[in-house]
Design a protein around this motif. Structure first.
Motif, PDB file in Angstrom:
ATOM      1  N   GLN A   1       0.761  -1.183   0.104  1.00 37.93           N
ATOM      2  CA  GLN A   1       0.010  -0.037  -0.005  1.00 37.93           C
ATOM      3  C   GLN A   1       0.721   1.154  -0.127  1.00 37.93           C
ATOM      4  O   GLN A   1       2.006   1.222   0.155  1.00 37.93           O
ATOM      5  N   GLN A   3       1.233   5.110   1.318  1.00 39.41           N
ATOM      6  CA  GLN A   3       0.889   6.095   2.360  1.00 39.41           C
ATOM      7  C   GLN A   3       1.407   7.654   1.908  1.00 39.41           C
ATOM      8  O   GLN A   3       2.411   7.906   1.480  1.00 39.41           O
ATOM      9  N   PHE A 110      -5.279   5.915  -3.568  1.00 38.94           N
ATOM     10  CA  PHE A 110      -4.529   6.432  -2.445  1.00 38.94           C
ATOM     11  C   PHE A 110      -4.480   7.879  -1.998  1.00 38.94           C
ATOM     12  O   PHE A 110      -4.456   8.425  -2.837  1.00 38.94           O
TER      13      PHE A 110
END
Length: 121
Positions: A1, A3, A110
């Motif tokens: 993922q 951030q 995101f």
């Protein structure tokens, strides 16, 4: 993922300047496009500017052309948004976005938490 963490927001006088920054971490290797969106009170989130991190191609919303400049430091996985001569209508929460696809103008999965920009007249 991935951030994303934005910084640089705050209070700026109309006609001044402000630079927003967004640092990406995690799986930054999957990011093709980094963008900025903004959302003013009572309005929908809107696209502001985008940059392809591999080609350097940029894309701006018509409403901000010539006023905002997006730039990218690939080595630091950081995208900036330079705001020159901001006006009261530019006040909003500014969000950083990362997209694994090379599509300028569309958000990816995101998002950062947002940074507030307030313009004093």
């Amino acid at each position: 993922q991935v951030q994303l963490v934005e910084s640089g927001g705050g209070l700026v006088q109309a006609g001044g300047s402000l630079r927003l920054s967004c640092v990406a971490s995690g799986r930054t290797d999957i990011i093709s496009t980094m963008s900025w969106f903004r959302q003013a009170p009572g309005k929908e989130r809107e696209f502001v500017a985008a940059m392809n991190r591999r080609t350097g191609a940029t894309y701006y919303a018509n409403s901000v052309k010539g006023q905002l400049t997006i730039s990218l430091d690939n080595a630091k996985s950081t995208v900036h948004l330079q705001m020159n001569n901001p006006q009261p209508e530019d006040a909003a929460v500014y969000y950083c976005n990362a997209n694994s696809q090379a599509i300028l103008g569309r958000p990816g999965d995101f998002w950062g938490q947002g940074t507030q920009v307030t313009i004093s007249s």
